[in-house]
Design a protein around this motif. Structure first.
Motif, PDB file in Angstrom:
ATOM      1  N   ASN A   5       0.835  -1.221   0.000  1.00 54.77           N
ATOM      2  CA  ASN A   5       0.000   0.000   0.000  1.00 54.77           C
ATOM      3  C   ASN A   5       0.861   1.259   0.000  1.00 54.77           C
ATOM      4  O   ASN A   5       0.535   2.234  -0.681  1.00 54.77           O
ATOM      5  CB  ASN A   5      -0.925   0.018   1.229  1.00 54.77           C
ATOM      6  N   SER A   6       1.958   1.213   0.772  1.00 51.41           N
ATOM      7  CA  SER A   6       2.856   2.371   0.831  1.00 51.41           C
ATOM      8  C   SER A   6       3.469   2.626  -0.543  1.00 51.41           C
ATOM      9  O   SER A   6       3.550   3.767  -1.000  1.00 51.41           O
ATOM     10  CB  SER A   6       3.971   2.143   1.846  1.00 51.41           C
ATOM     11  N   ALA A   9       0.999   4.119  -2.842  1.00 50.60           N
ATOM     12  CA  ALA A   9       0.784   5.529  -2.492  1.00 50.60           C
ATOM     13  C   ALA A   9       1.883   6.406  -3.087  1.00 50.60           C
ATOM     14  O   ALA A   9       1.616   7.494  -3.612  1.00 50.60           O
ATOM     15  CB  ALA A   9       0.737   5.690  -0.973  1.00 50.60           C
ATOM     16  N   VAL A  10       3.130   5.916  -3.028  1.00 60.34           N
ATOM     17  CA  VAL A  10       4.259   6.698  -3.562  1.00 60.34           C
ATOM     18  C   VAL A  10       4.139   6.814  -5.083  1.00 60.34           C
ATOM     19  O   VAL A  10       4.319   7.898  -5.649  1.00 60.34           O
ATOM     20  CB  VAL A  10       5.620   6.056  -3.169  1.00 60.34           C
ATOM     21  N   TYR A  12       1.439   6.612  -6.896  1.00 62.84           N
ATOM     22  CA  TYR A  12       0.304   7.488  -7.204  1.00 62.84           C
ATOM     23  C   TYR A  12       0.719   8.963  -7.049  1.00 62.84           C
ATOM     24  O   TYR A  12       0.389   9.815  -7.867  1.00 62.84           O
ATOM     25  CB  TYR A  12      -0.868   7.142  -6.277  1.00 62.84           C
ATOM     26  N   ARG A  13       1.478   9.241  -5.990  1.00 62.50           N
ATOM     27  CA  ARG A  13       1.919  10.626  -5.771  1.00 62.50           C
ATOM     28  C   ARG A  13       2.891  11.079  -6.869  1.00 62.50           C
ATOM     29  O   ARG A  13       2.823  12.215  -7.335  1.00 62.50           O
ATOM     30  CB  ARG A  13       2.582  10.775  -4.400  1.00 62.50           C
ATOM     31  N   LYS A  16       0.923  12.035  -9.812  1.00 61.53           N
ATOM     32  CA  LYS A  16       0.254  13.316  -9.587  1.00 61.53           C
ATOM     33  C   LYS A  16       1.241  14.484  -9.733  1.00 61.53           C
ATOM     34  O   LYS A  16       0.951  15.481 -10.394  1.00 61.53           O
ATOM     35  CB  LYS A  16      -0.344  13.304  -8.171  1.00 61.53           C
ATOM     36  N   LEU A  17       2.419  14.327  -9.124  1.00 60.03           N
ATOM     37  CA  LEU A  17       3.419  15.404  -9.174  1.00 60.03           C
ATOM     38  C   LEU A  17       3.901  15.634 -10.607  1.00 60.03           C
ATOM     39  O   LEU A  17       4.075  16.784 -11.026  1.00 60.03           O
ATOM     40  CB  LEU A  17       4.621  15.062  -8.277  1.00 60.03           C
ATOM     41  N   ASN A  82      11.751  14.070   1.927  1.00 62.36           N
ATOM     42  CA  ASN A  82      10.812  13.005   1.568  1.00 62.36           C
ATOM     43  C   ASN A  82      11.451  11.624   1.465  1.00 62.36           C
ATOM     44  O   ASN A  82      10.812  10.635   1.814  1.00 62.36           O
ATOM     45  CB  ASN A  82      10.103  13.358   0.256  1.00 62.36           C
ATOM     46  N   LEU A  85      11.558  10.373   4.885  1.00 63.92           N
ATOM     47  CA  LEU A  85      10.205  10.068   5.371  1.00 63.92           C
ATOM     48  C   LEU A  85       9.747   8.706   4.832  1.00 63.92           C
ATOM     49  O   LEU A  85       9.195   7.892   5.573  1.00 63.92           O
ATOM     50  CB  LEU A  85       9.232  11.171   4.921  1.00 63.92           C
ATOM     51  N   LEU A  86      10.002   8.463   3.546  1.00 62.23           N
ATOM     52  CA  LEU A  86       9.619   7.189   2.937  1.00 62.23           C
ATOM     53  C   LEU A  86      10.368   6.039   3.605  1.00 62.23           C
ATOM     54  O   LEU A  86       9.805   4.979   3.851  1.00 62.23           O
ATOM     55  CB  LEU A  86       9.922   7.183   1.434  1.00 62.23           C
ATOM     56  N   HIS A  87      11.636   6.287   3.922  1.00 60.70           N
ATOM     57  CA  HIS A  87      12.434   5.243   4.565  1.00 60.70           C
ATOM     58  C   HIS A  87      11.873   4.906   5.948  1.00 60.70           C
ATOM     59  O   HIS A  87      11.743   3.732   6.304  1.00 60.70           O
ATOM     60  CB  HIS A  87      13.890   5.710   4.660  1.00 60.70           C
ATOM     61  N   SER A  89       8.890   5.223   6.846  1.00 61.19           N
ATOM     62  CA  SER A  89       7.588   4.546   6.692  1.00 61.19           C
ATOM     63  C   SER A  89       7.769   3.045   6.442  1.00 61.19           C
ATOM     64  O   SER A  89       6.793   2.303   6.422  1.00 61.19           O
ATOM     65  CB  SER A  89       6.812   5.170   5.537  1.00 61.19           C
TER      66      SER A  89
ATOM     67  N   MET B  80      10.757  16.484  11.107  1.00 60.90           N
ATOM     68  CA  MET B  80      12.070  17.108  10.888  1.00 60.90           C
ATOM     69  C   MET B  80      11.995  18.630  11.020  1.00 60.90           C
ATOM     70  O   MET B  80      10.907  19.188  11.147  1.00 60.90           O
ATOM     71  CB  MET B  80      12.565  16.755   9.482  1.00 60.90           C
ATOM     72  N   THR B  84       7.907  18.277   4.959  1.00 63.58           N
ATOM     73  CA  THR B  84       7.979  17.256   3.902  1.00 63.58           C
ATOM     74  C   THR B  84       6.793  17.290   2.927  1.00 63.58           C
ATOM     75  O   THR B  84       6.793  16.549   1.958  1.00 63.58           O
ATOM     76  CB  THR B  84       8.053  15.837   4.507  1.00 63.58           C
ATOM     77  N   GLU B  88       3.458  21.226  -4.672  1.00 63.59           N
ATOM     78  CA  GLU B  88       2.632  21.165  -5.897  1.00 63.59           C
ATOM     79  C   GLU B  88       1.313  20.461  -5.635  1.00 63.59           C
ATOM     80  O   GLU B  88       0.476  20.376  -6.530  1.00 63.59           O
ATOM     81  CB  GLU B  88       3.364  20.415  -7.017  1.00 63.59           C
ATOM     82  N   MET B  89       1.145  19.914  -4.429  1.00 64.45           N
ATOM     83  CA  MET B  89      -0.096  19.199  -4.115  1.00 64.45           C
ATOM     84  C   MET B  89      -0.919  19.998  -3.111  1.00 64.45           C
ATOM     85  O   MET B  89      -0.395  20.857  -2.409  1.00 64.45           O
ATOM     86  CB  MET B  89       0.238  17.814  -3.537  1.00 64.45           C
ATOM     87  N   PHE B  97      -1.940  11.250   1.196  1.00 59.54           N
ATOM     88  CA  PHE B  97      -0.710  10.499   0.919  1.00 59.54           C
ATOM     89  C   PHE B  97      -0.137   9.936   2.221  1.00 59.54           C
ATOM     90  O   PHE B  97       0.204   8.757   2.313  1.00 59.54           O
ATOM     91  CB  PHE B  97       0.317  11.391   0.215  1.00 59.54           C
ATOM     92  N   LYS B 100      -2.138   6.973   3.523  1.00 56.93           N
ATOM     93  CA  LYS B 100      -1.878   5.713   2.812  1.00 56.93           C
ATOM     94  C   LYS B 100      -0.472   5.201   3.121  1.00 56.93           C
ATOM     95  O   LYS B 100      -0.265   4.011   3.322  1.00 56.93           O
ATOM     96  CB  LYS B 100      -2.024   5.924   1.299  1.00 56.93           C
ATOM     97  N   LEU B 101       0.484   6.124   3.165  1.00 60.17           N
ATOM     98  CA  LEU B 101       1.878   5.723   3.400  1.00 60.17           C
ATOM     99  C   LEU B 101       2.035   5.034   4.754  1.00 60.17           C
ATOM    100  O   LEU B 101       2.755   4.055   4.886  1.00 60.17           O
ATOM    101  CB  LEU B 101       2.790   6.964   3.315  1.00 60.17           C
ATOM    102  N   PHE B 102       1.352   5.572   5.764  1.00 56.35           N
ATOM    103  CA  PHE B 102       1.505   5.019   7.111  1.00 56.35           C
ATOM    104  C   PHE B 102       0.330   4.132   7.509  1.00 56.35           C
ATOM    105  O   PHE B 102       0.176   3.806   8.683  1.00 56.35           O
ATOM    106  CB  PHE B 102       1.694   6.159   8.124  1.00 56.35           C
TER     107      PHE B 102
END
Lengths: 224, 208
Positions: A5-6, A9-10, A12-13, A16-17, A82, A85-87, A89, B80, B84, B88-89, B97, B100-102
């Motif tokens: 799921n994570s 989510a990444v 999908y983002r 979007k970006l 980021n 943050l992903l790490h 997660s 931090m 983060t 752009e969002m 986001f 879903k991520l967590f």
């Protein structure tokens, strides 16, 4: 399941970006077309010469266009925290690299599938070997994306020197340009062996890129 | 429980800090203080495995985090000193986001009330780039509620936010430790918080 799921989510983002920054893709495609036009104007109206040089020019421009994308890989995500943050997660740095490879290949390399027939038109080539060109392009573009990832990650360690990242792409793309152009221009029996060599290079880079890029990202985070 | 033993960190032949010991049990807060450059952010980065210390060990529930970090990360929220959220969002896209991520279980009603309390509910569909610095920071602090983790590590959480939000953040800290949470934060601000141990990190002028 949580990791899956994570990852979704990444991805999908990222979609979007990239959609929000679609002018980035557009400007790279314009760069490619302008590059072709410059070659066409500089070589002149010699149709035969243009046709002979066209594949080499297209591949050179693909490499130069890849040079424009390598900073997109990790720099911004490192600056705004980021990647870290992903790490936290639970996504390892290696998986982050694979996600980036997948997304950036789709966004910054696949659009060239439309541009290559346009380039053929501009060079006045016939379209009889267009499928072979497309096939070789898909393999080469994947290799170029892995090279851009390594350059982008190495550039995090010395982001004042953009030429370093570009040089890495240039040096390692020499074999790609040799085998890609040669496969397209050679006789039928020599096509498959050269495609096999390109596939070999691709698998090698697919195997090593996540580890090399992740290693550079870890160092960049600890230097920050 | 988080246990830090004999932690030392050196950079460019300079001692940043040496032999730091910390112990954080549930319902407790540690406030890291010290002048600029003493290594508060560095210490927090080490506690989140972003930096490798030259000496010392960190244990979470008895396990060394440098050998086994998955359980530690599952219980950790790290805010931090940078924000983060993607500019752009929109605000709500960033929040979705993070949810879903967590794999957050927070429902939309709870989320709406958090945004309302932080006075950013009217910007839900605005791009983050249009927010002020303080609103940008408040959005980042929303992660505390969204992630719903046990251990909170925060680097300068009180910076850029107004007095009302400072009080609100302190209230959130109090509620978190009441529900068995643990917090380590660095700040020059002195909030009135119970169960708080203040650790002053001194500037180290020694070289190796």
């Amino acid at each position: 399941m949580k990791l899956f799921n994570s990852i979704l989510a990444v991805i999908y983002r990222e979609f979007k970006l990239t959609f929000r920054n679609s002018y980035d893709i557009l400007s790279i495609l314009i760069f490619f077309i302008l590059g072709i036009l410059i070659f066409v104007f500089s070589i002149g109206p010699n149709k035969e010469l243009l046709s002979q040089l066209s594949i080499g020019i297209v591949w050179t421009l693909l490499i130069l266009a890849t040079n424009l994308t390598f900073k997109k890989f990790y720099q911004e995500d490192l600056n705004d925290g980021n990647i870290y943050l992903l790490h936290i997660s639970g996504i390892s740095y290696e998986i982050i690299v694979i996600i980036k490879l997948f997304c950036l290949w789709i966004f910054f390399q696949l659009p060239f599938l439309i541009m290559i027939p346009v380039a053929f038109l501009l060079f006045g080539n016939n379209f009889e070997n267009i499928y072979l060109v497309m096939e070789i392009f898909i393999i080469s573009s994947l290799i170029l994306t892995t090279l851009a990832s390594i350059s982008g990650a190495m550039n995090l360690l010395n982001n004042k020197n953009i030429a370093l990242g570009s040089s890495i792409i240039m040096i390692f793309s020499i074999p790609i340009i040799i085998f890609s152009v040669s496969a397209i221009n050679s006789s039928v029996e020599l096509i498959q062996p050269q495609i096999n060599i390109l596939l070999g290079i691709l698998f090698l880079f697919l195997a090593i890129t996540p580890w090399i890029s992740a290693f550079c990202i870890k160092i960049a985070i600890s230097n920050k | 429980m988080l246990l830090v033993k004999n932690l030392s960190f050196y950079r460019n032949q300079k001692i940043i800090f040496e032999n730091i010991d910390l112990s954080l049990s549930p319902n407790k807060i540690i406030h890291l203080k010290g002048s600029n450059g003493v290594g508060k952010t560095t210490l927090l980065k080490i506690l989140t495995k972003g930096l490798q210390p030259q000496k010392g060990e960190i244990f979470w529930q008895g396990k060394n985090i440098f050998k086994n970090s998955s359980d530690y990360f599952q219980n950790l929220t790290y805010i931090m000193d940078i924000n983060t959220s993607k500019k752009e969002m929109t605000v709500i896209e960033n929040i979705n986001f993070w949810k879903k991520l967590f794999s957050s279980k927070i429902n939309s009603k709870e989320l709406d009330s958090v945004l309302k309390i932080l006075s950013i509910e009217k910007y839900e569909n605005s791009l983050v780039s249009t927010l002020s610095k303080g609103e940008f920071r408040k959005l980042e602090l929303c992660r505390l509620v969204i992630e719903q983790k046990k251990l909170w590590l925060l680097d300068e959480p009180y910076s850029d936010i107004d007095n009302e939000s400072i009080e609100l953040l302190s209230e959130t800290f109090k509620n978190h430790i009441k529900s068995n949470g643990m917090i380590i934060f660095s700040s020059h601000h002195n909030p009135e918080l119970q169960n708080t141990e203040v650790i002053e990190i001194k500037k180290n002028y020694e070289t190796l």
